[in-house]
Design a protein around this motif. Structure first.
Motif, PDB file in Angstrom:
ATOM      1  N   TYR A 137      12.527  13.125   5.789  1.00  0.00           N
ATOM      2  CA  TYR A 137      13.929  12.708   5.700  1.00  0.00           C
ATOM      3  C   TYR A 137      14.157  11.447   6.531  1.00  0.00           C
ATOM      4  CZ  TYR A 137      19.002  13.287   5.255  1.00  0.00           C
ATOM      5  OH  TYR A 137      20.330  13.097   4.960  1.00  0.00           O
ATOM      6  N   LEU A 138      13.605  11.407   7.736  1.00  0.00           N
ATOM      7  CA  LEU A 138      13.725  10.223   8.586  1.00  0.00           C
ATOM      8  C   LEU A 138      13.020   9.020   7.963  1.00  0.00           C
ATOM      9  CD1 LEU A 138      13.227  11.832  12.099  1.00  0.00           C
ATOM     10  CD2 LEU A 138      15.211  10.478  11.412  1.00  0.00           C
ATOM     11  N   LEU A 139      11.893   9.258   7.296  1.00  0.00           N
ATOM     12  CA  LEU A 139      11.231   8.159   6.591  1.00  0.00           C
ATOM     13  C   LEU A 139      12.147   7.586   5.512  1.00  0.00           C
ATOM     14  CD1 LEU A 139       7.601   9.579   6.158  1.00  0.00           C
ATOM     15  CD2 LEU A 139       8.414   7.953   7.864  1.00  0.00           C
ATOM     16  N   GLY A 140      12.868   8.469   4.812  1.00  0.00           N
ATOM     17  CA  GLY A 140      13.810   7.994   3.805  1.00  0.00           C
ATOM     18  C   GLY A 140      14.968   7.229   4.409  1.00  0.00           C
ATOM     19  N   VAL A 141      15.483   7.729   5.526  1.00  0.00           N
ATOM     20  CA  VAL A 141      16.573   7.031   6.220  1.00  0.00           C
ATOM     21  C   VAL A 141      16.109   5.646   6.656  1.00  0.00           C
ATOM     22  CG1 VAL A 141      17.991   7.042   8.310  1.00  0.00           C
ATOM     23  CG2 VAL A 141      17.733   9.142   6.962  1.00  0.00           C
ATOM     24  N   ALA A 142      14.907   5.562   7.208  1.00  0.00           N
ATOM     25  CA  ALA A 142      14.383   4.280   7.659  1.00  0.00           C
ATOM     26  C   ALA A 142      14.167   3.329   6.489  1.00  0.00           C
ATOM     27  CB  ALA A 142      13.068   4.488   8.415  1.00  0.00           C
ATOM     28  N   HIS A 143      13.672   3.837   5.372  1.00  0.00           N
ATOM     29  CA  HIS A 143      13.427   2.984   4.211  1.00  0.00           C
ATOM     30  C   HIS A 143      14.747   2.444   3.641  1.00  0.00           C
ATOM     31  CE1 HIS A 143      11.062   1.220   1.121  1.00  0.00           C
ATOM     32  NE2 HIS A 143      11.554   1.954   0.145  1.00  0.00           N
ATOM     33  N   ALA A 144      15.784   3.258   3.649  1.00  0.00           N
ATOM     34  CA  ALA A 144      17.089   2.798   3.183  1.00  0.00           C
ATOM     35  C   ALA A 144      17.645   1.704   4.082  1.00  0.00           C
ATOM     36  CB  ALA A 144      18.075   3.968   3.126  1.00  0.00           C
ATOM     37  N   ASP A 145      17.183   1.673   5.330  1.00  0.00           N
ATOM     38  CA  ASP A 145      17.644   0.675   6.291  1.00  0.00           C
ATOM     39  C   ASP A 145      16.755  -0.567   6.299  1.00  0.00           C
ATOM     40  OD1 ASP A 145      19.761   0.220   8.079  1.00  0.00           O
ATOM     41  OD2 ASP A 145      18.497   0.608   9.815  1.00  0.00           O
ATOM     42  N   GLY A 146      15.868  -0.677   5.315  1.00  0.00           N
ATOM     43  CA  GLY A 146      15.031  -1.861   5.190  1.00  0.00           C
ATOM     44  C   GLY A 146      13.673  -1.757   5.843  1.00  0.00           C
ATOM     45  N   ARG A 147      13.339  -0.620   6.399  1.00  0.00           N
ATOM     46  CA  ARG A 147      12.030  -0.445   7.038  1.00  0.00           C
ATOM     47  C   ARG A 147      11.016   0.080   6.030  1.00  0.00           C
ATOM     48  NH1 ARG A 147      13.102   0.188  12.914  1.00  0.00           N
ATOM     49  NH2 ARG A 147      15.348   0.013  13.202  1.00  0.00           N
TER      50      ARG A 147
END
Length: 414
Positions: free
Chosen positions: A195-205
């Protein structure tokens, strides 16, 4: 807000893995008294365990959930409370509908004298997928703080405590007596990683092949190390096994999730090119629109088809026989088209009556309405301001077919 079709495609793959995986590992054996007993081909065929690494797609589900929730929250113009209520409603309303219909069907089955074993199996398979609501609701409700934490401290510092909690849980499971119930904190911690990986990816990471390759390589290396340390090979629960990798989720489940996310991000450019074509785009759109209903109804469909065919007095290979040899797997594969057709019929029947559909423009123009037109805005971004499907279905996942429990497997047929 434009949809990210590559993430939609990852979610569709996860849905397919869930449905196919459950239909292949859930054997329903017809007993002499007419009742059904649950069994798993993984018990007699341990060589099938590597297939569970492909079909156990919880990591991708929670990754897509984190991405969709963070992206939706970032573009939401109202208060966070309204955003959260809207997302939870999209989950809970189909769930309430399933419980209502399921209760009515179970009542009718009881009245007509359906064996108790069959009722128990049907209830277990219908209700057990709802486990995901607890960790998912907690993570969705925490999307804002999690997004802020990733921005402030970085992804690695946010993921490390969750991995540590799972590691402690693994140690406790192996030290305590079989059947000991663990608190749900391990479940939330494990699935907070993708879930955190998805949050980070949505933030451009996690953009670019280097980040994706690091995730994929690190996940695969961790899988190999954990298998060498004696973790079970199956990514889902196996009846009779001492420990399950999914109940509660172990470090192997977390490593598998990280590897799946990395491989999916490596495949992102290919997915984006594929989804410039109308047919794949339409298939992904329709599957995402119906994702919650597909998830909720695929196991009840399996039980219904098995029970109804058993009433004819025939014991059909792959449907009513014991899953104890490769022939059962082949026979079950032959039943998959029928199960898929029934599931599609059920899902379409449950669609809201008022949903906008495809309409032809006056004078023979193209389709209009929010689900009709496909407009590629760029190789990576798709514009749905006029036509895209509503931004939901980002928040579903599925568990293996184990009965609800914690800690060690209990050895009961599942």
């Amino acid at each position: 807000m434009s949809r990210d079709r590559a993430i939609d495609a990852m979610r569709v793959y996860a849905i397919g893995g869930v449905v196919l995986g459950h239909w292949l590992v859930t054997g329903l054996v017809l007993a002499d008294d007419g009742g059904l007993h649950q069994a798993s081909p993984l018990t007699a065929l341990p060589g099938l365990a590597p297939f569970t690494w492909v079909l156990q797609t919880l990591g991708l589900f929670f990754f897509a959930a984190g991405f969709g929730s963070a992206r939706s929250l970032a573009h939401h113009r109202g208060g966070a409370g309204g955003w959260l209520a809207r997302r939870l409603r999209r989950l809970l309303l189909p769930t309430v509908a399933l419980l209502g219909v399921g209760a009515a069907v179970l009542l009718a089955a009881t009245v007509v004298g359906t064996p108790d074993d069959t009722l128990t199996v049907a209830l277990r398979l219908a209700v057990s997928p709802l486990w995901f609501l607890v960790p998912l609701l907690l993570l969705v409700a925490s999307t804002g703080p999690l997004r802020g934490a990733v921005r402030r401290w970085g992804l690695g510092r946010c993921v490390a405590p969750a991995v540590a909690v799972v590691a402690v849980g693994d140690l406790v499971v192996r030290l305590l007596p079989a059947g000991t119930q663990l608190p749900p904190v391990t479940v939330v911690a494990a699935w907070s990683v993708p879930y955190l990986l998805g949050v980070a990816h949505a933030d451009g990471r996690l953009a670019g092949r280097r980040a994706a390759g690091t995730l994929a390589g690190g996940g695969v290396a961790a899988l190999a190390a954990l298998l060498a340390l004696g973790y079970p090979a199956s990514a889902v629960g196996v009846p009779g096994a001492g420990v399950s990798n999914l109940n509660p989720p172990s470090l192997l489940a977390v490593a598998l999730a990280v590897a799946q996310v990395g491989l999916a991000l490596l495949a992102r450019p290919a997915l984006e090119r594929l989804l410039t074509r109308p047919l794949p785009h339409r298939a992904v759109t329709e599957a995402n629109r119906s994702a919650v209903r597909i998830y909720l109804w695929h196991q009840p469909v399996l039980v219904s088809v098995t029970v109804l065919t058993a009433r004819g007095g025939l014991t059909l290979p792959g449907l009513h026989t014991a899953p104890d040899d490769p022939g059962w797997v082949l026979a079950r594969c032959c039943w998959l088209p029928l199960l898929a057709a029934v599931l599609v019929t059920v899902v379409r029947a449950g669609q809201p009556a008022g949903r906008p559909g495809k309409r032809r423009q006056p004078g023979g123009g193209g389709p209009t309405g929010r689900s009709a037109e496909y407009v590629p805005a760029s190789p990576q971004v798709y514009d749905h301001r006029r036509s895209g499907p509503p931004d939901f279905q980002e928040v579903i996942a599925v568990r293996d077919s184990d009965p609800p429990s914690r800690g060690r497997a209990d050895g009961q047929p599942r």
